[in-house]
Write a protein that holds these residues in place. Sequence first.
Motif, PDB file in Angstrom:
ATOM      1  N   VAL A  72       0.841  -1.200   0.000  1.00 36.39           N
ATOM      2  CA  VAL A  72       0.000   0.000   0.000  1.00 36.39           C
ATOM      3  C   VAL A  72       0.881   1.257   0.000  1.00 36.39           C
ATOM      4  O   VAL A  72       0.594   2.231  -0.689  1.00 36.39           O
ATOM      5  CB  VAL A  72      -0.981  -0.025   1.197  1.00 36.39           C
ATOM      6  N   ARG A  73       1.960   1.228   0.750  1.00 40.45           N
ATOM      7  CA  ARG A  73       2.901   2.358   0.800  1.00 40.45           C
ATOM      8  C   ARG A  73       3.503   2.605  -0.584  1.00 40.45           C
ATOM      9  O   ARG A  73       3.570   3.755  -1.044  1.00 40.45           O
ATOM     10  CB  ARG A  73       3.994   2.064   1.821  1.00 40.45           C
ATOM     11  N   ILE A  74       3.907   1.541  -1.253  1.00 45.67           N
ATOM     12  CA  ILE A  74       4.472   1.680  -2.601  1.00 45.67           C
ATOM     13  C   ILE A  74       3.433   2.242  -3.561  1.00 45.67           C
ATOM     14  O   ILE A  74       3.731   3.133  -4.373  1.00 45.67           O
ATOM     15  CB  ILE A  74       5.018   0.321  -3.103  1.00 45.67           C
ATOM     16  N   LEU A  75       2.200   1.751  -3.476  1.00 50.70           N
ATOM     17  CA  LEU A  75       1.127   2.288  -4.319  1.00 50.70           C
ATOM     18  C   LEU A  75       0.881   3.767  -4.017  1.00 50.70           C
ATOM     19  O   LEU A  75       0.615   4.557  -4.923  1.00 50.70           O
ATOM     20  CB  LEU A  75      -0.154   1.481  -4.136  1.00 50.70           C
ATOM     21  N   GLY A  76       0.975   4.139  -2.745  1.00 50.75           N
ATOM     22  CA  GLY A  76       0.798   5.537  -2.362  1.00 50.75           C
ATOM     23  C   GLY A  76       1.845   6.438  -2.999  1.00 50.75           C
ATOM     24  O   GLY A  76       1.523   7.474  -3.584  1.00 50.75           O
ATOM     25  N   TRP A  77       3.116   6.044  -2.904  1.00 51.04           N
ATOM     26  CA  TRP A  77       4.183   6.837  -3.516  1.00 51.04           C
ATOM     27  C   TRP A  77       4.038   6.872  -5.035  1.00 51.04           C
ATOM     28  O   TRP A  77       4.191   7.934  -5.654  1.00 51.04           O
ATOM     29  CB  TRP A  77       5.555   6.297  -3.109  1.00 51.04           C
ATOM     30  N   THR A  78       3.727   5.737  -5.619  1.00 47.76           N
ATOM     31  CA  THR A  78       3.528   5.686  -7.075  1.00 47.76           C
ATOM     32  C   THR A  78       2.376   6.590  -7.490  1.00 47.76           C
ATOM     33  O   THR A  78       2.471   7.332  -8.474  1.00 47.76           O
ATOM     34  CB  THR A  78       3.264   4.234  -7.530  1.00 47.76           C
ATOM     35  N   GLY A  79       1.290   6.534  -6.720  1.00 42.78           N
ATOM     36  CA  GLY A  79       0.124   7.366  -7.016  1.00 42.78           C
ATOM     37  C   GLY A  79       0.393   8.846  -6.870  1.00 42.78           C
ATOM     38  O   GLY A  79      -0.262   9.663  -7.520  1.00 42.78           O
ATOM     39  N   MET A  80       1.349   9.232  -6.041  1.00 40.36           N
ATOM     40  CA  MET A  80       1.708  10.652  -5.931  1.00 40.36           C
ATOM     41  C   MET A  80       2.649  11.081  -7.050  1.00 40.36           C
ATOM     42  O   MET A  80       2.616  12.234  -7.482  1.00 40.36           O
ATOM     43  CB  MET A  80       2.343  10.939  -4.560  1.00 40.36           C
TER      44      MET A  80
END
Length: 183
Positions: free
Chosen positions: A146-154
């Motif tokens: 989820v953290r990786i998806l968060g950074w990718t999404g930003m």
Amino acid sequence: MKDQRWNKVTTSMLAAFAMGMGAFLLLVFLSEPGFVFIVDHANLLFHEAGHPIIGIFSTRLETYGGTIGQLVFPIALAVSFWRKGQTLSFAGAIIWFFENWLNIARYMADAREQVLPLVGGGDHDWANIFGRWRILAHDTQIAQAVRILGWTGMIIPCTWVVWLWWRQRGEPEVTPDFDLITK
């Protein structure tokens, strides 16, 4: 090619956006991991409001209401900005949406240990959710994804803003054609 959907990203707008993102990233890196000061205090209000709102419709889903609550507001803003063709506001709302994922990942990773302070000392949402799904032992791995998806999404909306600026260079500034957007 003229882009009717989005407001033009001028060089000065891009510079202001880059400075804003730089300040935001500085705040992210100076804050406790997964809890961005000021931003996540506001997100916490939406999180806590989500529980009783979702609880009106389903007591079983009330546990999910906190996470849903903190994600709904930035998405609602993003939809509003998208409909108006407001490029930087849309990108900012999407970044806010995905910044929430860092905070959610922090909460998920705490599901077994439960050391984070909870508002009102209540139940731990993600311990309950992961326990219900029988995946509690994987809380930290799920949180990392989820953290990786968060950074990718930003990163994606930032890249999109730069791409729009590059694509729109030299074009005259136009306002979006709202008739095309609403059809």
